[in-house]
Write a protein that holds these residues in place. Structure first.
Motif, PDB file in Angstrom:
ATOM      1  N   VAL A  70       0.833  -1.204   0.000  1.00 53.16           N
ATOM      2  CA  VAL A  70       0.000   0.000   0.000  1.00 53.16           C
ATOM      3  C   VAL A  70       0.868   1.255   0.000  1.00 53.16           C
ATOM      4  CG1 VAL A  70      -1.710   1.333   1.303  1.00 53.16           C
ATOM      5  CG2 VAL A  70      -1.935  -1.159   1.129  1.00 53.16           C
ATOM      6  N   VAL A  71       1.800   1.343   0.942  1.00 56.96           N
ATOM      7  CA  VAL A  71       2.546   2.593   1.113  1.00 56.96           C
ATOM      8  C   VAL A  71       3.698   2.750   0.119  1.00 56.96           C
ATOM      9  CG1 VAL A  71       1.924   2.826   3.545  1.00 56.96           C
ATOM     10  CG2 VAL A  71       4.015   1.617   2.934  1.00 56.96           C
ATOM     11  N   VAL A  72       4.211   1.647  -0.396  1.00 51.13           N
ATOM     12  CA  VAL A  72       5.334   1.737  -1.337  1.00 51.13           C
ATOM     13  C   VAL A  72       4.865   1.652  -2.781  1.00 51.13           C
ATOM     14  CG1 VAL A  72       7.487   0.650  -2.106  1.00 51.13           C
ATOM     15  CG2 VAL A  72       6.991   0.838   0.334  1.00 51.13           C
ATOM     16  N   ASP A  73       3.988   0.699  -3.080  1.00 48.81           N
ATOM     17  CA  ASP A  73       3.597   0.450  -4.469  1.00 48.81           C
ATOM     18  C   ASP A  73       2.212   0.970  -4.833  1.00 48.81           C
ATOM     19  OD1 ASP A  73       6.013  -0.858  -4.937  1.00 48.81           O
ATOM     20  OD2 ASP A  73       5.231  -2.763  -4.199  1.00 48.81           O
ATOM     21  N   GLY A  74       1.498   1.560  -3.866  1.00 49.44           N
ATOM     22  CA  GLY A  74       0.203   2.146  -4.183  1.00 49.44           C
ATOM     23  C   GLY A  74      -0.941   1.164  -4.319  1.00 49.44           C
ATOM     24  N   ALA A  75      -0.799  -0.036  -3.743  1.00 50.87           N
ATOM     25  CA  ALA A  75      -1.907  -0.999  -3.770  1.00 50.87           C
ATOM     26  C   ALA A  75      -3.093  -0.430  -2.993  1.00 50.87           C
ATOM     27  CB  ALA A  75      -1.466  -2.327  -3.165  1.00 50.87           C
ATOM     28  N   THR A  80      -5.662  -5.411  -0.340  1.00 49.05           N
ATOM     29  CA  THR A  80      -4.785  -5.925   0.714  1.00 49.05           C
ATOM     30  C   THR A  80      -5.508  -6.358   1.990  1.00 49.05           C
ATOM     31  OG1 THR A  80      -4.422  -3.614   1.346  1.00 49.05           O
ATOM     32  CG2 THR A  80      -2.755  -4.644  -0.037  1.00 49.05           C
ATOM     33  N   ALA A  81      -6.727  -5.870   2.202  1.00 47.83           N
ATOM     34  CA  ALA A  81      -7.451  -6.223   3.435  1.00 47.83           C
ATOM     35  C   ALA A  81      -7.834  -7.699   3.429  1.00 47.83           C
ATOM     36  CB  ALA A  81      -8.696  -5.360   3.575  1.00 47.83           C
ATOM     37  N   VAL A  82      -7.637  -8.344   4.559  1.00 51.35           N
ATOM     38  CA  VAL A  82      -7.928  -9.766   4.734  1.00 51.35           C
ATOM     39  C   VAL A  82      -8.992  -9.917   5.812  1.00 51.35           C
ATOM     40  CG1 VAL A  82      -6.970 -12.001   5.416  1.00 51.35           C
ATOM     41  CG2 VAL A  82      -5.563 -10.395   4.098  1.00 51.35           C
ATOM     42  N   GLU A  83     -10.027 -10.675   5.549  1.00 48.50           N
ATOM     43  CA  GLU A  83     -11.027 -10.938   6.580  1.00 48.50           C
ATOM     44  C   GLU A  83     -10.449 -11.876   7.628  1.00 48.50           C
ATOM     45  OE1 GLU A  83     -14.672 -12.359   4.971  1.00 48.50           O
ATOM     46  OE2 GLU A  83     -15.112 -10.512   3.875  1.00 48.50           O
ATOM     47  N   THR A  84     -10.723 -11.584   8.880  1.00 48.85           N
ATOM     48  CA  THR A  84     -10.269 -12.463   9.963  1.00 48.85           C
ATOM     49  C   THR A  84     -11.392 -13.427  10.343  1.00 48.85           C
ATOM     50  OG1 THR A  84     -11.054 -11.107  11.815  1.00 48.85           O
ATOM     51  CG2 THR A  84      -8.934 -10.494  10.819  1.00 48.85           C
ATOM     52  N   SER A  85     -11.128 -14.255  11.324  1.00 47.18           N
ATOM     53  CA  SER A  85     -12.151 -15.195  11.807  1.00 47.18           C
ATOM     54  C   SER A  85     -13.220 -14.495  12.626  1.00 47.18           C
ATOM     55  CB  SER A  85     -11.496 -16.301  12.649  1.00 47.18           C
ATOM     56  OG  SER A  85     -10.806 -15.736  13.763  1.00 47.18           O
ATOM     57  N   VAL A  86     -12.997 -13.223  12.953  1.00 43.89           N
ATOM     58  CA  VAL A  86     -13.968 -12.443  13.714  1.00 43.89           C
ATOM     59  C   VAL A  86     -14.903 -11.745  12.733  1.00 43.89           C
ATOM     60  CG1 VAL A  86     -14.297 -10.568  15.374  1.00 43.89           C
ATOM     61  CG2 VAL A  86     -12.276 -12.047  15.542  1.00 43.89           C
ATOM     62  N   PRO A  87     -16.191 -12.032  12.756  1.00 46.46           N
ATOM     63  CA  PRO A  87     -17.119 -11.367  11.835  1.00 46.46           C
ATOM     64  C   PRO A  87     -17.062  -9.846  11.994  1.00 46.46           C
ATOM     65  CG  PRO A  87     -18.193 -13.217  12.916  1.00 46.46           C
ATOM     66  CD  PRO A  87     -16.875 -13.029  13.608  1.00 46.46           C
ATOM     67  N   ARG A 110       5.225  12.887  -1.427  1.00 53.00           N
ATOM     68  CA  ARG A 110       4.173  12.667  -0.423  1.00 53.00           C
ATOM     69  C   ARG A 110       4.491  11.455   0.460  1.00 53.00           C
ATOM     70  NH1 ARG A 110      -0.380  15.443  -0.891  1.00 53.00           N
ATOM     71  NH2 ARG A 110      -1.680  13.823   0.027  1.00 53.00           N
ATOM     72  N   ARG A 111       5.741  11.361   0.880  1.00 52.52           N
ATOM     73  CA  ARG A 111       6.179  10.187   1.650  1.00 52.52           C
ATOM     74  C   ARG A 111       5.438  10.054   2.979  1.00 52.52           C
ATOM     75  NH1 ARG A 111      10.806  11.404   5.145  1.00 52.52           N
ATOM     76  NH2 ARG A 111      11.669   9.356   4.621  1.00 52.52           N
ATOM     77  N   SER A 112       5.001  11.166   3.549  1.00 51.33           N
ATOM     78  CA  SER A 112       4.274  11.117   4.818  1.00 51.33           C
ATOM     79  C   SER A 112       2.775  10.918   4.640  1.00 51.33           C
ATOM     80  CB  SER A 112       4.518  12.415   5.610  1.00 51.33           C
ATOM     81  OG  SER A 112       5.878  12.573   5.920  1.00 51.33           O
ATOM     82  N   PHE A 113       2.305  10.946   3.380  1.00 50.78           N
ATOM     83  CA  PHE A 113       0.874  10.886   3.097  1.00 50.78           C
ATOM     84  C   PHE A 113       0.453   9.584   2.425  1.00 50.78           C
ATOM     85  CE2 PHE A 113       1.923  15.322   3.424  1.00 50.78           C
ATOM     86  CZ  PHE A 113       0.827  15.904   4.046  1.00 50.78           C
ATOM     87  N   ARG A 114       1.344   8.604   2.340  1.00 47.88           N
ATOM     88  CA  ARG A 114       1.042   7.387   1.587  1.00 47.88           C
ATOM     89  C   ARG A 114      -0.171   6.648   2.149  1.00 47.88           C
ATOM     90  NH1 ARG A 114       4.610   5.642  -2.329  1.00 47.88           N
ATOM     91  NH2 ARG A 114       5.821   7.431  -3.048  1.00 47.88           N
ATOM     92  N   LEU A 115      -0.210   6.470   3.454  1.00 53.17           N
ATOM     93  CA  LEU A 115      -1.344   5.764   4.049  1.00 53.17           C
ATOM     94  C   LEU A 115      -2.605   6.618   3.964  1.00 53.17           C
ATOM     95  CD1 LEU A 115      -2.485   3.324   5.524  1.00 53.17           C
ATOM     96  CD2 LEU A 115      -1.769   4.363   7.689  1.00 53.17           C
ATOM     97  N   ARG A 116      -2.478   7.903   4.204  1.00 56.71           N
ATOM     98  CA  ARG A 116      -3.643   8.791   4.125  1.00 56.71           C
ATOM     99  C   ARG A 116      -4.286   8.744   2.735  1.00 56.71           C
ATOM    100  NH1 ARG A 116      -3.725  15.192   5.818  1.00 56.71           N
ATOM    101  NH2 ARG A 116      -5.736  15.729   4.921  1.00 56.71           N
ATOM    102  N   ASP A 117      -3.447   8.788   1.691  1.00 59.24           N
ATOM    103  CA  ASP A 117      -3.972   8.744   0.332  1.00 59.24           C
ATOM    104  C   ASP A 117      -4.733   7.446   0.079  1.00 59.24           C
ATOM    105  OD1 ASP A 117      -2.875  11.227  -0.117  1.00 59.24           O
ATOM    106  OD2 ASP A 117      -1.133  10.483  -1.233  1.00 59.24           O
ATOM    107  N   ALA A 118      -4.212   6.335   0.584  1.00 59.44           N
ATOM    108  CA  ALA A 118      -4.883   5.047   0.403  1.00 59.44           C
ATOM    109  C   ALA A 118      -6.214   5.003   1.151  1.00 59.44           C
ATOM    110  CB  ALA A 118      -3.973   3.908   0.873  1.00 59.44           C
ATOM    111  N   LEU A 119      -6.232   5.535   2.375  1.00 58.59           N
ATOM    112  CA  LEU A 119      -7.462   5.508   3.167  1.00 58.59           C
ATOM    113  C   LEU A 119      -8.507   6.486   2.647  1.00 58.59           C
ATOM    114  CD1 LEU A 119      -6.086   5.119   6.805  1.00 58.59           C
ATOM    115  CD2 LEU A 119      -7.318   3.420   5.463  1.00 58.59           C
ATOM    116  N   GLU A 120      -8.073   7.506   1.906  1.00 59.51           N
ATOM    117  CA  GLU A 120      -9.042   8.431   1.318  1.00 59.51           C
ATOM    118  C   GLU A 120      -9.982   7.697   0.368  1.00 59.51           C
ATOM    119  OE1 GLU A 120      -9.939  11.599   1.806  1.00 59.51           O
ATOM    120  OE2 GLU A 120      -8.611  11.529   3.546  1.00 59.51           O
ATOM    121  N   GLN A 121      -9.483   6.649  -0.281  1.00 63.17           N
ATOM    122  CA  GLN A 121     -10.343   5.849  -1.155  1.00 63.17           C
ATOM    123  C   GLN A 121     -11.478   5.225  -0.352  1.00 63.17           C
ATOM    124  OE1 GLN A 121      -7.808   2.981  -3.115  1.00 63.17           O
ATOM    125  NE2 GLN A 121      -6.237   4.510  -3.526  1.00 63.17           N
ATOM    126  N   VAL A 122     -11.158   4.774   0.867  1.00 66.73           N
ATOM    127  CA  VAL A 122     -12.178   4.166   1.728  1.00 66.73           C
ATOM    128  C   VAL A 122     -13.160   5.231   2.196  1.00 66.73           C
ATOM    129  CG1 VAL A 122     -12.567   2.883   3.867  1.00 66.73           C
ATOM    130  CG2 VAL A 122     -10.549   2.396   2.474  1.00 66.73           C
TER     131      VAL A 122
END
Length: 278
Positions: A70-75, A80-87, A110-122
Motif C-alpha cells: 500500500v505505502v510503497v507500491d500504491g496498492a 490488501t485487506a484480509v477478513e479475519t475469523s472475527v465477523p 508525499r512520503r508522509s501521506f502514503r497511508l492517508r492517500d490510500a485511506l481516502e479511497q475508503v
C-alpha cells in the motif's frame, strides 16, 4: 438509501513510542470488541514485526499483499485487506519488508501521506457499507511509519502502561502529535488515553493512574485494562483474547472500552452536527 448516507470511517492511530505498553493488544482486542457490538472494523498493521497480523491468525505464509504494498507500491485497501475469523473485523497485514521503508521512500513524493492517500479511497467510496472504524497499530518508535499513521488518522488513541516512566514517554508522544498537527494533519486530536497493565495489588499502578487522570482529565477512559494472563496467552493461539476467553477480566475490560469509544464518538458527532447547524 442507507449506503448513500454512510459516514466516513473514524480513523484512530494506536500510538505510543514506548514498547510493551499494549498497543498491539489494544488494537486487536478493541477492534474485536467493536466488531462484537456491531461495528465494521479494519486494523492496519503498521509494525514490521507483524504482531497484530499473527495475533489475528494471519500467518506469514498467507500474507501475499501487505501494508508495504500500500505505502510503497500504491496498492489499494480493497486489494490488501484480509477478513479475519472475527465477523466484521478485517486486517491489512504487515511483514518485515516494511522495516526498510525509510530508505525506500527517502526521495518519494508525499512520503508522509502514503497511508492517508490510500485511506481516502475508503472515506470517499460510499457505494457499499464499508468500515466504520480503522485502527492503525503503530510500531514502538516515532518514525516514518508512525508519521504516516498520524497523518492518516482523525485522532490518536494512546495505550499507557501503569508504570513509573509512563508520563515521561507520553510527553514525547504529545510533542510528535503537535508537530504532525502543525505541519501535516491539522485535524489530528487525542481521542483518548487507555490505562493498560493495571495491577490492583501494586500501589504504583494506582498512583500512575491518578497522575494521568489529573493531567489529561476526561481524555482518560474510565475502562482500565488489567494485567491478565489470558490476554497474554491469546496471541500464541492466533486469537484475540475475546475469542480465546471471553469471560476473563481482560476481555471484559476491552468490551467496556469499546462501548466507551462508541459513546464518545456519538457525542463527538452530535456536537459537530450541532456546531455546524448553529
Amino acid at each position: 438509501m442507507r449506503n448513500e448516507t454512510r459516514a466516513a470511517p473514524r480513523v484512530l492511530s494506536v500510538s505510543n513510542q514506548k514498547g510493551g505498553v499494549g498497543k498491539t493488544t489494544t488494537a486487536i482486542n478493541l477492534g474485536t470488541a467493536l466488531a462484537a457490538v456491531g461495528e465494521r472494523v479494519l486494523i492496519v498493521d503498521m509494525d514490521p514485526q507483524g504482531n497484530a497480523s499473527t495475533g489475528l491468525g494471519v500467518p506469514k505464509t498467507v500474507r501475499r499483499t501487505t501494508i508495504y504494498d500500500v505505502v510503497v507500491d500504491g496498492a489499494s485497501i480493497a486489494e490488501t485487506a484480509v477478513e479475519t475469523s472475527v465477523p466484521g473485523l478485517s486486517i491489512i497485514p504487515s511483514d518485515a519488508d516494511l522495516s526498510g521503508i525509510e530508505i525506500e521512500l527517502s526521495q518519494a513524493d508525499r512520503r508522509s501521506f502514503r497511508l492517508r492517500d490510500a485511506l481516502e479511497q475508503v472515506r470517499e467510496d460510499r457505494s457499499h457499507p464499508g468500515f466504520t472504524y480503522v485502527l492503525i497499530d503503530c510500531p514502538p518508535s516515532l518514525n516514518l511509519l508512525t508519521v504516516n499513521a498520524m497523518t492518516a488518522a482523525d485522532a490518536v488513541l494512546v495505550p499507557l502502561q501503569c508504570e513509573f516512566f509512563a508520563l515521561e514517554g507520553l510527553s514525547q508522544l504529545m510533542r510528535t502529535v503537535e508537530l504532525v498537527r502543525g505541519s501535516l494533519n491539522p485535524r489530528l486530536e487525542i481521542q483518548g488515553v487507555v490505562l493498560t497493565m493495571y495491577d490492583r495489588r501494586n500501589s504504583l499502578s494506582a498512583q500512575v493512574a491518578a497522575d494521568v487522570r489529573a493531567h489529561f482529565g476526561d481524555k482518560v477512559y474510565d475502562s482500565v485494562i488489567p494485567r491478565n494472563v489470558r490476554v497474554s496467552e491469546a496471541p500464541s493461539f492466533g486469537k484475540p483474547a475475546l475469542i480465546y476467553d471471553l469471560k476473563c477480566a481482560g476481555s471484559q475490560a476491552y468490551l467496556k472500552l469499546a462501548k466507551e469509544v462508541v459513546v464518545r464518538e456519538r457525542k463527538r458527532r452530535a456536537a459537530a452536527a450541532a456546531q455546524s447547524a448553529a
